[in-house]
Design an enzyme around this catalytic site. Structure first.
Site, PDB file in Angstrom:
ATOM      1  N   HIS A 163       6.218  -2.348   2.261  1.00  0.00           N
ATOM      2  CA  HIS A 163       4.968  -1.918   2.934  1.00  0.00           C
ATOM      3  C   HIS A 163       4.080  -3.147   3.068  1.00  0.00           C
ATOM      4  O   HIS A 163       3.493  -3.616   2.091  1.00  0.00           O
ATOM      5  CB  HIS A 163       4.247  -0.841   2.118  1.00  0.00           C
ATOM      6  CG  HIS A 163       2.976  -0.353   2.742  1.00  0.00           C
ATOM      7  ND1 HIS A 163       2.670   0.980   2.872  1.00  0.00           N
ATOM      8  CD2 HIS A 163       1.921  -1.010   3.285  1.00  0.00           C
ATOM      9  CE1 HIS A 163       1.494   1.123   3.460  1.00  0.00           C
ATOM     10  NE2 HIS A 163       1.014  -0.081   3.718  1.00  0.00           N
TER      11      HIS A 163
ATOM     12  N   HIS B   6       1.219  -5.410   5.730  1.00  0.00           N
ATOM     13  CA  HIS B   6       0.408  -5.593   6.943  1.00  0.00           C
ATOM     14  C   HIS B   6       0.416  -7.071   7.311  1.00  0.00           C
ATOM     15  O   HIS B   6      -0.035  -7.907   6.518  1.00  0.00           O
ATOM     16  CB  HIS B   6      -1.038  -5.144   6.703  1.00  0.00           C
ATOM     17  CG  HIS B   6      -1.146  -3.695   6.372  1.00  0.00           C
ATOM     18  ND1 HIS B   6      -1.305  -2.721   7.329  1.00  0.00           N
ATOM     19  CD2 HIS B   6      -1.076  -3.049   5.182  1.00  0.00           C
ATOM     20  CE1 HIS B   6      -1.340  -1.523   6.738  1.00  0.00           C
ATOM     21  NE2 HIS B   6      -1.197  -1.697   5.438  1.00  0.00           N
ATOM     22  N   LEU B   7       0.930  -7.375   8.493  1.00  0.00           N
ATOM     23  CA  LEU B   7       0.956  -8.777   8.935  1.00  0.00           C
ATOM     24  C   LEU B   7      -0.091  -9.056  10.006  1.00  0.00           C
ATOM     25  O   LEU B   7      -0.338 -10.222  10.328  1.00  0.00           O
ATOM     26  CB  LEU B   7       2.340  -9.136   9.497  1.00  0.00           C
ATOM     27  CG  LEU B   7       3.470  -9.345   8.487  1.00  0.00           C
ATOM     28  CD1 LEU B   7       4.785  -9.605   9.222  1.00  0.00           C
ATOM     29  CD2 LEU B   7       3.153 -10.493   7.525  1.00  0.00           C
ATOM     30  N   ARG B   8      -0.663  -7.986  10.594  1.00  0.00           N
ATOM     31  CA  ARG B   8      -1.642  -8.156  11.684  1.00  0.00           C
ATOM     32  C   ARG B   8      -1.000  -8.877  12.866  1.00  0.00           C
ATOM     33  O   ARG B   8       0.193  -8.837  13.057  1.00  0.00           O
ATOM     34  CB  ARG B   8      -2.905  -8.905  11.211  1.00  0.00           C
ATOM     35  CG  ARG B   8      -3.470  -8.453   9.868  1.00  0.00           C
ATOM     36  CD  ARG B   8      -3.868  -7.017   9.822  1.00  0.00           C
ATOM     37  NE  ARG B   8      -4.618  -6.712   8.601  1.00  0.00           N
ATOM     38  CZ  ARG B   8      -4.742  -5.492   8.089  1.00  0.00           C
ATOM     39  NH1 ARG B   8      -4.160  -4.450   8.672  1.00  0.00           N
ATOM     40  NH2 ARG B   8      -5.445  -5.302   7.000  1.00  0.00           N
TER      41      ARG B   8
ATOM     42  N   ASN C 248      -0.215  -0.498  12.213  1.00  0.00           N
ATOM     43  CA  ASN C 248      -1.606  -0.136  12.530  1.00  0.00           C
ATOM     44  C   ASN C 248      -2.384  -1.301  13.142  1.00  0.00           C
ATOM     45  O   ASN C 248      -3.422  -1.705  12.659  1.00  0.00           O
ATOM     46  CB  ASN C 248      -2.331   0.421  11.295  1.00  0.00           C
ATOM     47  CG  ASN C 248      -2.467  -0.589  10.156  1.00  0.00           C
ATOM     48  OD1 ASN C 248      -1.647  -1.495  10.013  1.00  0.00           O
ATOM     49  ND2 ASN C 248      -3.495  -0.434   9.340  1.00  0.00           N
TER      50      ASN C 248
ATOM     51  N   LYS D 124       5.739   5.633  10.661  1.00  0.00           N
ATOM     52  CA  LYS D 124       4.606   5.734   9.750  1.00  0.00           C
ATOM     53  C   LYS D 124       3.672   6.862  10.152  1.00  0.00           C
ATOM     54  O   LYS D 124       3.248   6.945  11.302  1.00  0.00           O
ATOM     55  CB  LYS D 124       3.835   4.403   9.765  1.00  0.00           C
ATOM     56  CG  LYS D 124       2.567   4.388   8.939  1.00  0.00           C
ATOM     57  CD  LYS D 124       2.867   4.373   7.462  1.00  0.00           C
ATOM     58  CE  LYS D 124       1.581   4.577   6.661  1.00  0.00           C
ATOM     59  NZ  LYS D 124       1.351   3.516   5.701  1.00  0.00           N
TER      60      LYS D 124
ATOM     61  N   HIS E 186       1.168   7.819   4.647  1.00  0.00           N
ATOM     62  CA  HIS E 186      -0.101   7.515   3.979  1.00  0.00           C
ATOM     63  C   HIS E 186      -0.628   8.843   3.464  1.00  0.00           C
ATOM     64  O   HIS E 186      -1.132   9.657   4.228  1.00  0.00           O
ATOM     65  CB  HIS E 186      -1.102   6.858   4.937  1.00  0.00           C
ATOM     66  CG  HIS E 186      -2.385   6.475   4.252  1.00  0.00           C
ATOM     67  ND1 HIS E 186      -2.745   5.176   4.011  1.00  0.00           N
ATOM     68  CD2 HIS E 186      -3.376   7.241   3.715  1.00  0.00           C
ATOM     69  CE1 HIS E 186      -3.896   5.148   3.351  1.00  0.00           C
ATOM     70  NE2 HIS E 186      -4.314   6.393   3.177  1.00  0.00           N
TER      71      HIS E 186
ATOM     72  N   HIS F  50       2.353   3.632  -1.282  1.00  0.00           N
ATOM     73  CA  HIS F  50       1.285   3.209  -2.199  1.00  0.00           C
ATOM     74  C   HIS F  50       0.711   4.359  -3.029  1.00  0.00           C
ATOM     75  O   HIS F  50      -0.473   4.676  -2.932  1.00  0.00           O
ATOM     76  CB  HIS F  50       0.162   2.449  -1.475  1.00  0.00           C
ATOM     77  CG  HIS F  50      -0.274   3.012  -0.152  1.00  0.00           C
ATOM     78  ND1 HIS F  50      -0.603   4.326   0.034  1.00  0.00           N
ATOM     79  CD2 HIS F  50      -0.435   2.422   1.059  1.00  0.00           C
ATOM     80  CE1 HIS F  50      -0.942   4.516   1.291  1.00  0.00           C
ATOM     81  NE2 HIS F  50      -0.847   3.377   1.932  1.00  0.00           N
TER      82      HIS F  50
ATOM     83  N   ASP G  68       1.595  -3.449   0.196  1.00  0.00           N
ATOM     84  CA  ASP G  68       0.424  -3.067   0.990  1.00  0.00           C
ATOM     85  C   ASP G  68      -0.538  -4.244   1.097  1.00  0.00           C
ATOM     86  O   ASP G  68      -1.751  -4.049   1.189  1.00  0.00           O
ATOM     87  CB  ASP G  68      -0.278  -1.836   0.400  1.00  0.00           C
ATOM     88  CG  ASP G  68      -1.267  -1.207   1.379  1.00  0.00           C
ATOM     89  OD1 ASP G  68      -1.187  -1.519   2.585  1.00  0.00           O
ATOM     90  OD2 ASP G  68      -2.114  -0.420   0.936  1.00  0.00           O
TER      91      ASP G  68
END
Ligand code: NCD
Ligand code: ZN
Length: 345
Positions: free
Chosen positions: A14, A16-18, A42, A100, A137, A175, A248
């Site tokens: 999990h 987030h790389l943006r 996201n 997701k 989530h 998470h 995360d």
């Protein structure tokens, strides 16, 4: 006393790389240690279609520094308009690994998430058919539910009904932050796994609130009381194959964290393996670290563990930079609040 530990190269289930300059800045922090990561969709706008996922994967690969070996495992962001055929095609071709589910409004960039879970039922049934896992989530968003209760209420009101209505759907509770989440996973031995973050193994809600607000410890789901943290440590260090690492790691520039309405997210990509080694050693469970970071996740997803290994060595405290400078701005690296003695050689 163990001073050196060689384990299969870990994966992050999990992350987030943006995008853009932030992606460029944070990607090497993960790729340095991790072989693969489940990439959260996201973005603004979110990664909704197979074509979106292909384009995002290309941008990630283009941002990967030469010589680094890293495989992004892409996900789609489930919306009430998700096209099941497009999803199934993206899964069949290997383009996406999971889908997701964000309840609308639950967290950063979740406005396009699901409001009415009945609307996604046909898509979930299709996912069960084709064996595409759903990453969830797990927080309700109802204003009347206390933020510290939102995970437990989600399990009862949303997750359990979805799983009962969709037999065979493989679900990852993302998470998890509560003893309730741990217990729900332990009570269900089929088609259910859970990721646990680095920071939820280390902080409780006091870290966020005692002695002044610490915005860099604020994330969603928010850290709970100490007894919940202890339940997470027990689960992570137990060797139980249903629990695996999903950091995360969620970078936001400092200006948006240190703000009247600060963004949620802890950035742990840089020092996660050092932090985890410390947590597992304190729990007398260094021998379970490899299962948590490198074996249980691939097993859940039906993938082989990485062939490569990493070696952690113990010595004088390792220091990491307090901030990662990115082209988007500085990002504060998670501070575990205790010295780290393990480094990746
Ligand atoms: C994540 C983010 O910033 O995208 N924030 C967080 O606190 N974890 C979103 C999420 O995973 O909830
Ligand atoms: Zn996340």
């Amino acid at each position: 006393m163990t001073q050196s530990l060689t384990i299969r190269r870990p994966d992050d289930w999990h992350l987030h790389l943006r995008d853009g300059a932030m992606l460029q800045g944070v990607l090497p922090e993960t790729a340095r240690h991790f072989g693969r990561a489940i990439i959260m969709p996201n973005l603004v706008p979110p990664v909704v279609t197979g074509a979106d996922a292909a384009a995002y994967r290309d941008r990630i690969m283009a941002a990967l520094p030469e010589g680094m070996d890293f495989t992004p495992l892409m996900t789609l962001y489930l919306t009430e308009d998700t096209n099941a055929d497009d999803l199934a095609a993206a899964h069949a071709s290997g383009l996406i690994t999971a889908v997701k589910l964000y309840p609308a409004g639950a967290t950063t960039n979740s406005a396009s998430g699901v409001k009415n879970f009945d609307k996604v039922r046909p898509v979930l049934e299709r996912m069960a058919e084709i064996g595409c896992p759903l990453c969830v989530h797990g927080e309700v968003v109802d204003a009347e539910i206390d933020i510290f209760d939102r995970e437990a209420v989600f399990i009862d009101r949303v997750l359990d009904p979805i799983r009962r209505a969709t037999p065979g759907l493989r679900v990852v509770m993302e998470h998890i932050t509560t003893a309730d989440g741990v217990a729900y996973v332990q009570a269900n031995d089929r088609d259910l796994g859970a990721t646990i973050t680095t920071h939820h193994l280390i902080i409780n809600r006091n870290h966020i609130l005692v002695g002044g607000i610490k915005p860099h410890y604020y994330c969603l789901p928010v850290a709970k009381r100490e007894s919940h943290r202890q339940a997470l440590v027990q689960a992570a260090t137990s060797g139980d194959a249903r629990f695996f690492l999903g950091t995360d790691s969620a970078p936001h520039i400092d200006a948006l964290k240190e703000h009247a309405c600060g963004c949620a997210g802890c950035f742990t990509a840089t020092n996660t393996m050092s932090c985890l080694a410390e947590v597992f050693e304190a729990a007398n469970a260094l021998d379970k670290l490899e299962a948590f970071t490198s074996l249980n996740g691939p097993a859940f997803y039906g993938l082989p563990a990485n062939d490569a290994t990493i070696t952690l060595t113990k010595g004088d405290p390792v220091t990491y930079p307090a901030k990662l400078e990115t082209g988007a701005g500085p990002v504060t690296v998670f501070d575990p609040g205790f010295p780290l003695h393990w480094r990746v050689a």
